[in-house]
Motif scaffolding. Structure first.
Motif, short mmCIF file in Angstrom:
data_model
loop_
_atom_site.label_atom_id
_atom_site.label_comp_id
_atom_site.label_asym_id
_atom_site.label_seq_id
_atom_site.Cartn_x
_atom_site.Cartn_y
_atom_site.Cartn_z
N LYS A 1 -2.45 10.51 5.32
CA LYS A 1 -3.28 9.79 6.28
C LYS A 1 -4.69 9.78 5.72
CE LYS A 1 -4.30 9.34 11.14
NZ LYS A 1 -5.70 8.91 10.95
N ASP A 2 -5.29 8.58 5.76
CA ASP A 2 -6.61 8.36 5.17
C ASP A 2 -7.61 8.17 6.32
OD1 ASP A 2 -8.75 7.24 3.73
OD2 ASP A 2 -7.80 5.27 3.58
N TYR A 3 -8.86 8.57 6.09
CA TYR A 3 -9.92 8.39 7.09
C TYR A 3 -10.92 7.40 6.52
CZ TYR A 3 -7.56 12.01 9.52
OH TYR A 3 -6.59 12.69 10.20
N ILE B 1 4.54 1.39 -4.83
CA ILE B 1 4.28 0.54 -3.67
C ILE B 1 3.64 1.41 -2.60
CG2 ILE B 1 5.15 -1.12 -1.98
CD1 ILE B 1 7.66 -1.44 -3.57
N PHE B 2 2.55 0.92 -2.07
CA PHE B 2 1.78 1.63 -1.03
C PHE B 2 1.99 0.83 0.24
CE2 PHE B 2 -3.08 2.66 -0.23
CZ PHE B 2 -2.88 2.73 1.14
N PHE B 3 2.66 1.44 1.21
CA PHE B 3 2.88 0.80 2.50
C PHE B 3 1.79 1.29 3.45
CE2 PHE B 3 6.94 1.24 0.40
CZ PHE B 3 7.61 0.04 0.65
N TYR C 1 0.55 -4.29 2.33
CA TYR C 1 1.11 -3.72 1.11
C TYR C 1 -0.01 -3.59 0.11
CZ TYR C 1 6.00 -5.09 2.23
OH TYR C 1 7.24 -5.23 2.78
N ASN C 2 0.03 -2.50 -0.68
CA ASN C 2 -0.80 -2.44 -1.88
C ASN C 2 0.14 -2.16 -3.04
OD1 ASN C 2 -3.48 -2.71 -0.70
ND2 ASN C 2 -3.07 -0.74 0.24
N VAL C 3 -0.24 -2.61 -4.23
CA VAL C 3 0.68 -2.51 -5.36
C VAL C 3 0.28 -1.36 -6.29
CG1 VAL C 3 1.34 -4.91 -5.20
CG2 VAL C 3 -0.60 -4.29 -6.65
N ARG C 4 -0.36 -0.36 -5.72
CA ARG C 4 -0.95 0.75 -6.48
C ARG C 4 -0.93 1.97 -5.57
NH1 ARG C 4 -5.34 1.17 -3.27
NH2 ARG C 4 -5.81 -0.72 -2.13
N MET C 5 -1.40 3.07 -6.07
CA MET C 5 -1.58 4.24 -5.21
C MET C 5 -2.88 4.10 -4.41
SD MET C 5 0.90 6.36 -5.27
CE MET C 5 0.16 7.84 -4.56
N PRO D 1 -8.42 7.78 -1.12
CA PRO D 1 -8.18 9.12 -1.67
C PRO D 1 -6.78 9.70 -1.45
CG PRO D 1 -9.22 9.35 0.46
CD PRO D 1 -9.03 7.87 0.24
N GLU D 2 -5.80 8.89 -1.02
CA GLU D 2 -4.48 9.48 -0.77
C GLU D 2 -3.89 10.16 -2.01
OE1 GLU D 2 -5.45 6.44 0.27
OE2 GLU D 2 -4.35 5.80 2.06
N THR D 3 -4.09 9.54 -3.19
CA THR D 3 -3.54 10.11 -4.43
C THR D 3 -4.00 11.56 -4.63
OG1 THR D 3 -3.64 7.91 -5.35
CG2 THR D 3 -3.25 9.68 -6.91
N1 GLY Z 1 -7.28 4.49 0.89
C1 GLY Z 1 -6.91 3.14 1.06
C2 GLY Z 1 -6.74 2.40 -0.19
O1 GLY Z 1 -6.64 2.94 -1.27
O2 GLY Z 1 -6.67 1.18 -0.11
#
Ligand code: GLY
Ligand code: AMP
Length: 426
Positions: free
Chosen positions: A217-219, A274-276, A290-294, A297-299
């Motif tokens: 979870k990102d803030y 894949i980043f949902f 969708y993002n096509v990367r990590m 800061p979740e990584t």
């Molecule tokens: N933390 C959200 C993103 O990387 O897009």
């Protein structure tokens, strides 16, 4: 294996840290990297979107695998560039080709894909300058608040959420007719607003099978209590307490499997992450994007929680043998707290010396916007450092990060003191 990692943020430092632990790594290069990545490999002065320069480096240094961190090179077709060139087509590229990169590069493309494959997402329609009047009508048919999204990449600024119908109409016109976000807003997606709590789920896929990575979870907002302007992300936690097995089973069955199958059905190759971006609405998951990367800061919390060898998984992607690879997680919790430059996400100063990095012992400090100046480490961006900690639970991990931050100093440093506040008692 000889690896070239493209990118220069906290995500890339966390990936470099993890890759450096791989038993099959021979040499790691990071282009362009930052003051942190060079602790795990060699930084190379190359821009990830300069494909010819990347090619030259790959040949000269006999690179076996290129891992693409940010979305831009993928949207511009770096993977296609490799596949279309006899001299480098044998090199494994982690990151989808141009077609699938549209899942991030075009909101309309992503929504069409979800509609085609019955993947739960907010109701929507797409408009252009020629259909502005129809756009007004669609807005009138929706309850407030109104969600307007520029179709193309707009550096994270292309989404507007507005309470008033007349303001929404004005913004729609500004985007379509006034080119508020340039070419990115020549098409606008208008969406139903979903009320819920967001989380990020990641998979790696070779196009046939997939493995789910730890969720996070990102803030995103600059201010405590999720207030103020949107940022790239001010901190993250993993695991996410509400993402229990019942919820994650829904995510897998209703979202992940239909996505992987949908890509195959549509003949869209996909090799990479894949980043949902999901939202939990009354215990039902919906895709926000969708993002096509990590994520970043979740990584910085996902990589520390991955026990398995990352290069082994990635080799499974490039050789289409991902299903045979093992994936294991660290049972500990993880958090990261982002330290940023004062003023970010608006104007801020760079080039401030960072002190105290060596006195941190209970956390891993991933560098985001940093640069070396001789032996000194200087700030070089809005997001500067991601202070990551393990803990027996999230509360304990957060205590450690906040304790470590006390050792780190630079002029006008800012960080949120409430990362995890909505899901963790501290
Ligand atoms: N933390 C959200 C993103 O990387 O897009
Ligand atoms: P996106 O770039 O599509 O991820 O949108 C940016 C942010 O806007 C998301 O992280 C959400 O917080 C919010 N958002 C986007 N779409 C919706 C929606 N349909 N309902 C509610 N919030 C949304």
């Amino acid at each position: 294996m000889r690896v070239l990692l493209l990118g220069s943020g906290g995500r890339e430092h966390a990936l470099a840290w993890k890759i450096a632990q791989s038993s099959t790594l021979e040499e790691l290069f990071i282009a362009p990297g930052n003051a942190g990545t060079k602790m795990h490999g060699k930084n190379v002065d190359l821009q990830p979107t300069d494909f010819e320069a990347v090619k030259k480096f790959v040949i000269e240094y006999a690179i076996d695998m290129v891992i693409v961190g940010p979305e831009e090179p993928m949207v511009l077709g770096i993977h296609d560039f490799f596949l279309n060139d006899d001299e480098i087509k044998h090199v494994g590229v982690i990151g989808p080709q141009k077609e699938a990169a549209q899942l991030e590069g075009s909101k309309d493309y992503a929504k069409e894909f979800m509609k085609r494959h019955n993947i739960p997402t907010a109701k929507y329609d797409t408009f252009t300058a020629a259909t502005l009047e129809a756009g007004y009508k669609f807005l009138e048919s929706l309850p407030a608040p109104y969600v307007l999204k520029a179709d193309g990449l707009a550096a994270g600024k292309g989404v507007l959420i507005l309470d008033k119908l007349d303001v929404a109409k004005k913004e729609l016109k500004d985007m379509l007719v006034g080119a508020k976000f340039g070419k990115a807003s020549s098409k606008v997606v208008i969406e139903q607003f979903l009320k819920g709590i967001e989380l990020s789920v990641f998979v790696v896929t070779d196009g046939d099978s997939y493995k789910i990575l730890p969720e996070a979870k990102d803030y995103k907002r600059i201010g405590e209590g999720d207030t103020g302007l949107n940022t790239g992300g001010m901190g993250a936690i993993s695991p996410v307490p509400f993402a229990d097995s019942t919820f994650m089973d829904k995510v897998e069955n209703q979202i992940i499997i239909p996505t992987i199958k949908g890509l195959k059905q549509d003949n869209i190759p996909y090799k990479g992450f894949i980043f949902f971006g999901l939202i939990n609405v009354k215990n039902e998951p919906y895709v926000i994007e969708y993002n096509v990367r990590m994520g970043d800061p979740e990584t910085e919390v996902v990589m520390p929680r991955l026990k398995s060898d990352l290069l082994d998984l990635l080799e499974g992607i490039t050789t289409n043998t991902l299903s045979e690879r093992d994936i294991q997680f660290d049972e500990r919790s993880c958090c990261t707290v982002m330290m940023v430059s004062g003023g970010y996400p608006e104007d801020y100063e760079k080039g401030k010396q960072i002190f105290g990095l060596n006195s941190v012992s209970n956390s891993i400090v991933f560098h985001a916007g940093t640069k070396s100046d001789g032996p000194a480490v200087m700030t070089a961006g809005g997001r500067v450092l991601a202070v990551t900690s393990y803990g027996r639970n999230l509360e304990n991990a957060l205590d450690k990060s906040y304790d470590s931050i006390k050792n780190i100093e630079y002029e006008k440093a800012y960080f949120r003191r409430d990362i995890g506040y909505d899901v963790v008692e501290r």
